[in-house]
Design a protein around this motif. Sequence first.
Motif, PDB file in Angstrom:
ATOM      1  N   MET A   1       0.839  -1.183   0.000  1.00 31.70           N
ATOM      2  CA  MET A   1       0.000   0.000   0.000  1.00 31.70           C
ATOM      3  C   MET A   1       0.879   1.239   0.000  1.00 31.70           C
ATOM      4  N   GLN A   2       0.545   2.195  -0.848  1.00 31.65           N
ATOM      5  CA  GLN A   2       1.346   3.417  -0.941  1.00 31.65           C
ATOM      6  C   GLN A   2       1.084   4.326   0.253  1.00 31.65           C
ATOM      7  N   GLN A   3       2.145   5.034   0.657  1.00 26.14           N
ATOM      8  CA  GLN A   3       2.045   5.972   1.767  1.00 26.14           C
ATOM      9  C   GLN A   3       1.593   7.332   1.253  1.00 26.14           C
ATOM     10  N   LEU A   4       1.002   8.105   2.132  1.00 21.65           N
ATOM     11  CA  LEU A   4       0.704   9.497   1.824  1.00 21.65           C
ATOM     12  C   LEU A   4       1.956  10.297   2.146  1.00 21.65           C
ATOM     13  N   GLY A   5       2.332  11.177   1.250  1.00 19.06           N
ATOM     14  CA  GLY A   5       3.535  11.981   1.445  1.00 19.06           C
ATOM     15  C   GLY A   5       3.245  13.252   2.210  1.00 19.06           C
ATOM     16  N   LEU A   6       2.685  13.113   3.378  1.00 24.27           N
ATOM     17  CA  LEU A   6       2.339  14.286   4.178  1.00 24.27           C
ATOM     18  C   LEU A   6       3.601  15.056   4.556  1.00 24.27           C
ATOM     19  N   ASP A   7       3.535  16.354   4.439  1.00 24.99           N
ATOM     20  CA  ASP A   7       4.655  17.254   4.761  1.00 24.99           C
ATOM     21  C   ASP A   7       5.886  17.020   3.892  1.00 24.99           C
TER      22      ASP A   7
ATOM     23  N   GLN B   1       7.807  18.032   0.586  1.00 28.34           N
ATOM     24  CA  GLN B   1       7.831  19.116  -0.396  1.00 28.34           C
ATOM     25  C   GLN B   1       8.758  18.799  -1.558  1.00 28.34           C
ATOM     26  N   SER B   2       9.295  17.613  -1.583  1.00 31.51           N
ATOM     27  CA  SER B   2      10.249  17.233  -2.609  1.00 31.51           C
ATOM     28  C   SER B   2       9.623  16.203  -3.550  1.00 31.51           C
ATOM     29  N   PHE B   3       9.536  16.561  -4.823  1.00 34.69           N
ATOM     30  CA  PHE B   3       8.998  15.663  -5.835  1.00 34.69           C
ATOM     31  C   PHE B   3       9.836  14.391  -5.904  1.00 34.69           C
ATOM     32  N   GLU B   4      11.142  14.548  -5.839  1.00 32.50           N
ATOM     33  CA  GLU B   4      12.050  13.397  -5.902  1.00 32.50           C
ATOM     34  C   GLU B   4      11.792  12.424  -4.759  1.00 32.50           C
ATOM     35  N   ASN B   5      11.617  12.940  -3.546  1.00 36.98           N
ATOM     36  CA  ASN B   5      11.346  12.074  -2.404  1.00 36.98           C
ATOM     37  C   ASN B   5      10.010  11.349  -2.551  1.00 36.98           C
ATOM     38  N   LEU B   6       9.001  12.059  -3.033  1.00 28.97           N
ATOM     39  CA  LEU B   6       7.694  11.427  -3.232  1.00 28.97           C
ATOM     40  C   LEU B   6       7.779  10.264  -4.208  1.00 28.97           C
TER      41      LEU B   6
ATOM     42  N   CYS C   1       5.335   7.192  -2.761  1.00 23.34           N
ATOM     43  CA  CYS C   1       4.187   7.789  -2.089  1.00 23.34           C
ATOM     44  C   CYS C   1       3.093   8.074  -3.117  1.00 23.34           C
ATOM     45  N   VAL C   2       1.893   8.297  -2.618  1.00 25.43           N
ATOM     46  CA  VAL C   2       0.784   8.654  -3.486  1.00 25.43           C
ATOM     47  C   VAL C   2       1.080  10.016  -4.108  1.00 25.43           C
ATOM     48  N   TYR C   3       0.959  10.102  -5.419  1.00 28.11           N
ATOM     49  CA  TYR C   3       1.178  11.370  -6.125  1.00 28.11           C
ATOM     50  C   TYR C   3       0.066  11.535  -7.157  1.00 28.11           C
ATOM     51  N   VAL C   4      -0.686  12.615  -7.042  1.00 23.88           N
ATOM     52  CA  VAL C   4      -1.722  12.928  -8.019  1.00 23.88           C
ATOM     53  C   VAL C   4      -1.025  13.621  -9.177  1.00 23.88           C
ATOM     54  N   ASP C   5      -1.106  13.015 -10.355  1.00 23.64           N
ATOM     55  CA  ASP C   5      -0.378  13.497 -11.527  1.00 23.64           C
ATOM     56  C   ASP C   5      -0.926  14.835 -12.018  1.00 23.64           C
ATOM     57  N   LYS C   6      -0.138  15.874 -11.798  1.00 27.71           N
ATOM     58  CA  LYS C   6      -0.498  17.217 -12.259  1.00 27.71           C
ATOM     59  C   LYS C   6       0.388  17.658 -13.416  1.00 27.71           C
ATOM     60  N   THR C   7       1.106  16.708 -14.007  1.00 27.88           N
ATOM     61  CA  THR C   7       2.053  17.083 -15.050  1.00 27.88           C
ATOM     62  C   THR C   7       1.376  17.536 -16.338  1.00 27.88           C
TER      63      THR C   7
END
Length: 78
Positions: free
Chosen positions: A1-7, A9-14, A19-25
């Motif tokens: 299960m993917q984690q939420l990337g709470l707090d 601020q780094s795209f690379e870390n997410l 982590c869960v990332y909503v694609d805004k590209t």
Amino acid sequence: MQQLGLDTQSFENLRNNECVYVDKTEVIYRMITGGRIYFLSRPRRFGKSLLVSTLEALFKGQKDLFEGLYIYDKWDWE
């Protein structure tokens, strides 16, 4: 299960920590290719730093971070 990337601020870390990332590209791509000037005014904690981090990774050519996202096959990685 993917984690939420709470707090986070780094795209690379997410992306590296899966982590869960909503694609805004798609929006980012339209913003870049639109050729206009944008003023990013958003309330606190609404992703301004993450957007800038995403743009940084994109312009640095970190192609591997964008695999599976909208912009992956549309961006000139050279």
